[in-house]
Design a protein around this motif. Structure first.
Motif, short mmCIF file in Angstrom:
data_model
loop_
_atom_site.label_atom_id
_atom_site.label_comp_id
_atom_site.label_asym_id
_atom_site.label_seq_id
_atom_site.Cartn_x
_atom_site.Cartn_y
_atom_site.Cartn_z
N ALA A 39 0.84 -1.20 0.00
CA ALA A 39 0.00 0.00 0.00
C ALA A 39 0.87 1.24 0.00
N SER A 40 0.45 2.25 -0.74
CA SER A 40 1.16 3.52 -0.76
C SER A 40 0.14 4.64 -0.84
N GLY A 41 0.61 5.86 -0.60
CA GLY A 41 -0.29 7.00 -0.59
C GLY A 41 -0.75 7.32 0.82
N ARG A 42 -2.01 7.68 0.96
CA ARG A 42 -2.55 8.10 2.25
C ARG A 42 -2.98 6.90 3.08
N THR A 43 -2.02 6.02 3.35
CA THR A 43 -2.34 4.79 4.08
C THR A 43 -2.74 5.04 5.52
N PHE A 44 -2.33 6.19 6.07
CA PHE A 44 -2.71 6.50 7.45
C PHE A 44 -4.19 6.80 7.56
N ASN A 45 -4.83 7.00 6.41
CA ASN A 45 -6.24 7.35 6.37
C ASN A 45 -7.10 6.12 6.06
N THR A 46 -6.63 4.95 6.43
CA THR A 46 -7.31 3.70 6.13
C THR A 46 -7.66 2.97 7.41
N TYR A 47 -8.91 2.53 7.53
CA TYR A 47 -9.35 1.82 8.73
C TYR A 47 -9.03 0.33 8.65
N ALA A 48 -9.29 -0.28 7.52
CA ALA A 48 -9.08 -1.72 7.38
C ALA A 48 -8.59 -2.05 5.97
N MET A 49 -7.94 -3.19 5.87
CA MET A 49 -7.55 -3.72 4.57
C MET A 49 -8.00 -5.17 4.48
N GLY A 50 -8.19 -5.63 3.28
CA GLY A 50 -8.70 -6.98 3.14
C GLY A 50 -8.41 -7.59 1.79
N TRP A 51 -8.89 -8.80 1.64
CA TRP A 51 -8.76 -9.55 0.40
C TRP A 51 -10.13 -10.01 -0.06
N PHE A 52 -10.35 -9.89 -1.34
CA PHE A 52 -11.55 -10.39 -1.99
C PHE A 52 -11.09 -11.28 -3.14
N ARG A 53 -12.00 -12.07 -3.67
CA ARG A 53 -11.66 -12.89 -4.83
C ARG A 53 -12.85 -13.00 -5.76
N GLN A 54 -12.53 -13.25 -7.02
CA GLN A 54 -13.57 -13.42 -8.03
C GLN A 54 -13.20 -14.56 -8.95
N ALA A 93 -9.17 -18.25 -8.33
CA ALA A 93 -9.83 -16.97 -8.56
C ALA A 93 -8.77 -15.89 -8.75
N VAL A 94 -9.22 -14.72 -9.17
CA VAL A 94 -8.37 -13.53 -9.09
C VAL A 94 -8.57 -12.94 -7.70
N TYR A 95 -7.48 -12.72 -7.01
CA TYR A 95 -7.53 -12.19 -5.65
C TYR A 95 -7.17 -10.71 -5.68
N TYR A 96 -8.03 -9.93 -5.02
CA TYR A 96 -7.86 -8.48 -4.99
C TYR A 96 -7.60 -8.00 -3.57
N CYS A 97 -6.66 -7.11 -3.45
CA CYS A 97 -6.42 -6.40 -2.19
C CYS A 97 -7.30 -5.17 -2.19
N ALA A 98 -7.85 -4.82 -1.03
CA ALA A 98 -8.73 -3.66 -0.93
C ALA A 98 -8.47 -2.92 0.37
N ALA A 99 -8.82 -1.65 0.39
CA ALA A 99 -8.67 -0.83 1.58
C ALA A 99 -9.91 0.06 1.74
N THR A 100 -10.25 0.32 2.97
CA THR A 100 -11.40 1.18 3.24
C THR A 100 -10.95 2.62 3.42
N GLY A 101 -11.94 3.48 3.61
CA GLY A 101 -11.67 4.84 4.03
C GLY A 101 -11.30 4.86 5.51
#
Length: 120
Positions: free
Chosen positions: A24-39, A92-100
């Motif tokens: 993760a890069s950028g405004r990572t301090f402004n993130t509550y949670a991170m996770g993984w999803f898949r499709q 599946a394709v696994y995606y990393c995601a981050a919240t606000g």
């Protein structure tokens, strides 16, 4: 903005293991949670696992509990997904995601995805 880049996907046999990484890069301090999803092909994107960045709280989909482990390194701005006892249905394709920034925030940021293929 937060930028996410996944790595670590590949081809593995049933019962094998893989470790996915998300940088993760950028405004990572402004993130509550991170996770993984898949499709998987022909299916909707589904939740796999999540971690609250400033606590040890994690959550998992029932289908991966006991086999997958999510972890984070806040110093390195990395999130990992250790996947053990892989099954063909994990393909599946696994995606990393981050919240606000809030516990009520949605999954606003997404990586490009990494392919995981489990052969039978």
């Amino acid at each position: 903005q937060v930028q996410l880049v996944e790595s670590g996907g590949g081809l593995v046999q049933t019962g094998g293991s893989l470790r996915l990484s998300c940088a993760a890069s950028g405004r990572t301090f402004n993130t509550y949670a991170m996770g993984w999803f898949r499709q998987a092909p022909g299916k909707e994107r589904e939740f796999v696992a999540a971690v609250i960045l400033w606590s040890s709280n994690t959550s998992y989909a029932d289908s991966v509990k006991g086999r997958f482990t999510i972890s984070r390194d806040n110093v390195k701005n990395m999130v990992y997904l250790q996947m053990n006892s892989l099954k063909p249905e994990d393909t599946a394709v696994y995606y990393c995601a981050a919240t606000g920034p809030y516990s009520s925030s949605t999954w606003d940021y997404w990586g490009q995805g990494t392919q995981v293929t489990v052969s039978s």
